[in-house]
Design a protein around this motif. Structure first.
Motif, PDB file in Angstrom:
ATOM      1  N   ARG A 106       1.124  -1.320   0.295  1.00  0.00           N
ATOM      2  CA  ARG A 106       0.268  -0.177   0.100  1.00  0.00           C
ATOM      3  C   ARG A 106       0.590   1.281  -0.254  1.00  0.00           C
ATOM      4  NH1 ARG A 106      -2.080  -3.622   3.550  1.00  0.00           N
ATOM      5  NH2 ARG A 106      -0.725  -2.707   5.470  1.00  0.00           N
ATOM      6  N   LEU A 107       0.858   2.202  -1.379  1.00  0.00           N
ATOM      7  CA  LEU A 107       1.408   2.886  -1.121  1.00  0.00           C
ATOM      8  C   LEU A 107       0.449   4.162  -0.738  1.00  0.00           C
ATOM      9  CD1 LEU A 107       2.438   3.153  -4.556  1.00  0.00           C
ATOM     10  CD2 LEU A 107       4.439   2.511  -2.532  1.00  0.00           C
ATOM     11  N   LYS A 108       1.411   5.112  -0.226  1.00  0.00           N
ATOM     12  CA  LYS A 108       0.963   6.750   0.420  1.00  0.00           C
ATOM     13  C   LYS A 108       0.738   7.816  -1.015  1.00  0.00           C
ATOM     14  CE  LYS A 108       2.323   7.036   5.054  1.00  0.00           C
ATOM     15  NZ  LYS A 108       2.846   7.864   6.197  1.00  0.00           N
ATOM     16  N   SER A 109       1.459   7.073  -2.267  1.00  0.00           N
ATOM     17  CA  SER A 109       1.328   8.163  -3.327  1.00  0.00           C
ATOM     18  C   SER A 109       0.086   7.747  -4.100  1.00  0.00           C
ATOM     19  CB  SER A 109       2.806   7.856  -4.314  1.00  0.00           C
ATOM     20  OG  SER A 109       3.779   8.544  -3.924  1.00  0.00           O
ATOM     21  N   VAL A 114       2.422   1.848 -18.440  1.00  0.00           N
ATOM     22  CA  VAL A 114       3.554   2.266 -16.723  1.00  0.00           C
ATOM     23  C   VAL A 114       1.911   3.079 -15.969  1.00  0.00           C
ATOM     24  CG1 VAL A 114       4.598   4.092 -16.655  1.00  0.00           C
ATOM     25  CG2 VAL A 114       5.367   2.613 -18.216  1.00  0.00           C
ATOM     26  N   ILE A 115       2.155   2.946 -15.150  1.00  0.00           N
ATOM     27  CA  ILE A 115       1.059   3.329 -14.214  1.00  0.00           C
ATOM     28  C   ILE A 115       2.159   4.454 -13.083  1.00  0.00           C
ATOM     29  CG2 ILE A 115      -0.034   2.937 -11.643  1.00  0.00           C
ATOM     30  CD1 ILE A 115       0.170   0.281 -12.393  1.00  0.00           C
ATOM     31  N   ASP A 116       0.919   5.557 -12.920  1.00  0.00           N
ATOM     32  CA  ASP A 116       1.920   7.021 -12.533  1.00  0.00           C
ATOM     33  C   ASP A 116       1.267   7.761 -12.093  1.00  0.00           C
ATOM     34  OD1 ASP A 116       2.763   7.871 -15.064  1.00  0.00           O
ATOM     35  OD2 ASP A 116       1.360   8.616 -16.447  1.00  0.00           O
ATOM     36  N   TYR A 117       1.632   7.933 -10.187  1.00  0.00           N
ATOM     37  CA  TYR A 117       1.479   8.279  -9.455  1.00  0.00           C
ATOM     38  C   TYR A 117       1.887  10.106  -9.043  1.00  0.00           C
ATOM     39  CZ  TYR A 117       1.185   2.996  -8.713  1.00  0.00           C
ATOM     40  OH  TYR A 117       0.771   2.392  -7.968  1.00  0.00           O
ATOM     41  N   ASP A 118       0.676  10.262  -8.044  1.00  0.00           N
ATOM     42  CA  ASP A 118       1.034  11.471  -7.743  1.00  0.00           C
ATOM     43  C   ASP A 118       1.431  11.338  -6.400  1.00  0.00           C
ATOM     44  OD1 ASP A 118       1.511  14.543  -6.806  1.00  0.00           O
ATOM     45  OD2 ASP A 118      -0.665  14.022  -6.532  1.00  0.00           O
ATOM     46  N   PRO A 119       3.168  11.899  -6.561  1.00  0.00           N
ATOM     47  CA  PRO A 119       4.322  11.409  -4.743  1.00  0.00           C
ATOM     48  C   PRO A 119       3.374  11.809  -3.846  1.00  0.00           C
ATOM     49  CG  PRO A 119       5.278  12.676  -6.981  1.00  0.00           C
ATOM     50  CD  PRO A 119       3.617  12.645  -7.384  1.00  0.00           C
ATOM     51  N   ALA A 120       3.664  10.810  -2.765  1.00  0.00           N
ATOM     52  CA  ALA A 120       2.922  11.820  -1.191  1.00  0.00           C
ATOM     53  C   ALA A 120       4.149  12.765  -0.689  1.00  0.00           C
ATOM     54  CB  ALA A 120       2.842  10.738  -0.463  1.00  0.00           C
ATOM     55  N   TYR A 121       5.893  12.720  -1.460  1.00  0.00           N
ATOM     56  CA  TYR A 121       6.300  12.881  -1.001  1.00  0.00           C
ATOM     57  C   TYR A 121       7.578  14.453  -1.202  1.00  0.00           C
ATOM     58  CZ  TYR A 121       8.748  10.071  -4.634  1.00  0.00           C
ATOM     59  OH  TYR A 121       9.352   9.605  -5.779  1.00  0.00           O
ATOM     60  N   ARG A 122       7.034  14.819  -2.349  1.00  0.00           N
ATOM     61  CA  ARG A 122       7.134  15.727  -2.521  1.00  0.00           C
ATOM     62  C   ARG A 122       5.876  16.344  -3.610  1.00  0.00           C
ATOM     63  NH1 ARG A 122       8.653  16.477  -8.248  1.00  0.00           N
ATOM     64  NH2 ARG A 122       8.748  14.713  -9.115  1.00  0.00           N
ATOM     65  N   LYS A 123       5.703  17.649  -4.356  1.00  0.00           N
ATOM     66  CA  LYS A 123       4.588  18.614  -4.884  1.00  0.00           C
ATOM     67  C   LYS A 123       5.147  17.218  -6.981  1.00  0.00           C
ATOM     68  CE  LYS A 123       2.477  22.476  -6.146  1.00  0.00           C
ATOM     69  NZ  LYS A 123       2.491  24.206  -5.771  1.00  0.00           N
ATOM     70  N   LEU A 150       5.552   9.642 -10.269  1.00  0.00           N
ATOM     71  CA  LEU A 150       6.149   9.075  -9.269  1.00  0.00           C
ATOM     72  C   LEU A 150       5.413   8.031 -10.741  1.00  0.00           C
ATOM     73  CD1 LEU A 150       7.700   6.998  -7.889  1.00  0.00           C
ATOM     74  CD2 LEU A 150       5.624   7.479  -6.185  1.00  0.00           C
ATOM     75  N   ALA A 151       6.813   6.792 -11.110  1.00  0.00           N
ATOM     76  CA  ALA A 151       5.963   5.704 -12.320  1.00  0.00           C
ATOM     77  C   ALA A 151       6.332   4.772 -11.609  1.00  0.00           C
ATOM     78  CB  ALA A 151       6.173   6.323 -12.803  1.00  0.00           C
ATOM     79  N   TRP A 152       4.978   3.832 -12.085  1.00  0.00           N
ATOM     80  CA  TRP A 152       5.516   1.845 -11.848  1.00  0.00           C
ATOM     81  C   TRP A 152       6.236   1.580 -12.881  1.00  0.00           C
ATOM     82  CZ3 TRP A 152       7.287  -2.025  -9.202  1.00  0.00           C
ATOM     83  CH2 TRP A 152       6.915  -3.158  -9.723  1.00  0.00           C
ATOM     84  N   LEU A 153       7.469   1.070 -13.226  1.00  0.00           N
ATOM     85  CA  LEU A 153       7.462   0.777 -14.396  1.00  0.00           C
ATOM     86  C   LEU A 153       7.167  -1.022 -14.669  1.00  0.00           C
ATOM     87  CD1 LEU A 153      10.990   3.143 -15.199  1.00  0.00           C
ATOM     88  CD2 LEU A 153       8.510   4.007 -15.566  1.00  0.00           C
ATOM     89  N   PRO A 154       6.653  -0.928 -15.540  1.00  0.00           N
ATOM     90  CA  PRO A 154       6.351  -3.349 -15.370  1.00  0.00           C
ATOM     91  C   PRO A 154       7.014  -4.043 -16.085  1.00  0.00           C
ATOM     92  CG  PRO A 154       4.964  -1.896 -16.911  1.00  0.00           C
ATOM     93  CD  PRO A 154       5.142  -0.651 -16.453  1.00  0.00           C
ATOM     94  N   ASP A 155       8.036  -3.270 -17.307  1.00  0.00           N
ATOM     95  CA  ASP A 155       8.509  -3.871 -17.878  1.00  0.00           C
ATOM     96  C   ASP A 155      10.097  -3.724 -16.859  1.00  0.00           C
ATOM     97  OD1 ASP A 155       7.763  -4.041 -20.165  1.00  0.00           O
ATOM     98  OD2 ASP A 155       7.984  -1.666 -20.734  1.00  0.00           O
ATOM     99  N   ASN A 156      10.757  -3.047 -15.770  1.00  0.00           N
ATOM    100  CA  ASN A 156      11.785  -2.855 -14.962  1.00  0.00           C
ATOM    101  C   ASN A 156      11.708  -3.687 -13.586  1.00  0.00           C
ATOM    102  OD1 ASN A 156      12.542  -0.127 -17.044  1.00  0.00           O
ATOM    103  ND2 ASN A 156      14.038  -1.953 -16.373  1.00  0.00           N
ATOM    104  N   GLU A 157       9.785  -3.471 -13.003  1.00  0.00           N
ATOM    105  CA  GLU A 157       9.545  -3.669 -11.933  1.00  0.00           C
ATOM    106  C   GLU A 157       9.949  -3.232 -10.710  1.00  0.00           C
ATOM    107  OE1 GLU A 157       9.377  -7.774 -11.885  1.00  0.00           O
ATOM    108  OE2 GLU A 157       7.581  -8.441 -12.707  1.00  0.00           O
ATOM    109  N   ILE A 158      10.128  -1.789 -11.354  1.00  0.00           N
ATOM    110  CA  ILE A 158      10.734  -0.940 -10.460  1.00  0.00           C
ATOM    111  C   ILE A 158      10.211   0.742 -10.714  1.00  0.00           C
ATOM    112  CG2 ILE A 158      12.158   0.233 -11.742  1.00  0.00           C
ATOM    113  CD1 ILE A 158      13.764  -1.199  -8.734  1.00  0.00           C
ATOM    114  N   TRP A 159       9.861   1.619  -9.046  1.00  0.00           N
ATOM    115  CA  TRP A 159       9.503   3.110  -9.568  1.00  0.00           C
ATOM    116  C   TRP A 159      10.316   3.826 -10.526  1.00  0.00           C
ATOM    117  CZ3 TRP A 159       8.315  -1.277  -6.129  1.00  0.00           C
ATOM    118  CH2 TRP A 159       6.413  -0.691  -5.938  1.00  0.00           C
TER     119      TRP A 159
END
Length: 360
Positions: free
Chosen positions: A241-244, A254-263, A270-279
């Motif tokens: 579970r993310l705060k973003s 690719v899934i985009d997020y509004d990051p909780a830690y910065r504006k 913030l993005a989840w990259l499924p090909d690399n399985e990394i944020w």
């Protein structure tokens, strides 16, 4: 203005390169797959052993109904996928076509007309891909930005890549565009001045193990620090579970997020990259595993470019566990006091370690 299309029209320039794969949907996302390949990982779009010519990819795609279509891997000099690299760049326009009315975002339509190069509809039908010959200017890695605001297309975006990119090629050609891929160096430079760009960095995606975090569901404790690290690296987007806040999923998966830690003005920092399985944090293109992302969300570390260490590392591990990831508790092996004592007799540093072990 609506679009007229022609099905099954693939441009000669693209079909002349052996940079083709097929793809299928896995968990609702496009996943490249090369069933003809002898490579260790047939799902990797960055392994040139999985590439083939257009005809072969199309034949396999037609033979197997579970495969959705063919895709092309855009490369640039230095990608090291294969030589020679192709000279092609991709303009990816998201959410610019109304699939019910056929109406098109005016700016997207202008690009199709003025670039005068091959363009096709995306798989969803709501996006447009334009392929041109050219490369991004020195110091520019990608272009990623919102298109000019339009009430009928509130989520319209533009992305431009000239390398390290898999794209599904539909062959659903927009017949107001050129039938072939043409030289568009002027336009790629103009777009790089008009829209927000990202710059190359020394950051590289973190290598993640080819395992699911669920494999650690029943592992309560471990005395193997490597196993603990493997569990952390196996945590994916669906495992915690993310705060973003998730803002959208792109056609690419690719899934985009509004990051909780910065504006983030765009809400897609913030993005989840499924090909690399990394944020990836788009401000500086910093890659993060689950531990680093949770640490920065919890203010354990202050920047996506950092990584928790020392006491902060164990705080982040606990927070990651609390967020739903399956992370075994680490229990150190008892110290070998007899072995330490033997070394301590002749070595000051070993003697110090022996005394610490006694305190434990």
């Amino acid at each position: 203005m609506t679009l007229k299309i022609v099905e099954g029209a693939y441009p000669f320039v693209l079909t002349g390169f052996e940079s083709w794969v097929t793809w299928e949907y896995i968990d609702g996302r496009k996943q490249p797959f090369s069933p003809w390949s002898d490579a260790e990982n047939e799902y990797s779009w960055s392994d040139p052993e999985n590439f083939t010519d257009y005809e072969t990819a199309k034949k396999w795609g037609d033979m197997h109904p579970e495969l959705e279509g063919v895709g092309f891997v855009v490369q640039r000099q230095g990608d090291a996928y294969q030589e020679p690299a192709d000279p092609v760049f991709l303009v990816d326009l998201d959410d610019v076509v109304d699939t019910e009315t056929g109406e098109v975002h005016p700016f997207a339509l202008m690009l199709v007309d003025r670039m005068d190069s091959y363009a096709d509809l995306s798989v969803s039908g709501s996006g447009i891909h334009i392929y041109g010959v050219g490369e991004l200017p020195d110091g520019v890695k990608t272009i990623q930005d919102d298109l000019p605001a339009h009430p009928d297309f509130p989520n319209a975006e533009i992305e431009v890549y000239d390398g390290k990119r898999f794209t599904a090629v539909t062959g659903t050609w927009l017949n107001r565009s050129n039938r072939e891929v043409t030289e568009c160096d002027y336009w790629i430079r103009r777009l790089s001045r008009r829209f927000t760009t990202t710059t190359p960095t020394n950051n590289t995606p973190i290598e993640t193990p080819d395992i699911d975090n669920s494999e650690f569901d029943d592992v309560e404790t471990t005395d193997d620090i490597d196993e603990l690290s493997k569990a952390i690296q196996s945590v994916g987007e669906s495992d915690l579970r993310l705060k973003s806040t998730e803002t959208r999923e792109r056609d690419s998966g690719v899934i985009d997020y509004d990051p909780a830690y910065r504006k983030s003005e765009s809400g897609t920092g913030l993005a989840w990259l499924p090909d690399n399985e990394i944020w990836m944090d788009r401000d500086g293109e910093h890659y993060m595993d689950a531990l680093a992302l949770v640490a920065v969300e919890e203010r354990i570390i202050t920047s996506p470019s950092d990584y928790p260490s020392g006491e902060d590392y164990w705080k982040a591990v606990q927070r990651l566990r609390e967020r739903g990831a399956s992370i075994p508790r680490y229990e150190e092996k008892p110290a070998d006091l007899h072995g330490l004592y033997a070394k301590a007799e002749s070595d000051d540093e070993e003697r110090e370690q022996f005394l610490k072990a006694l305190q434990v």
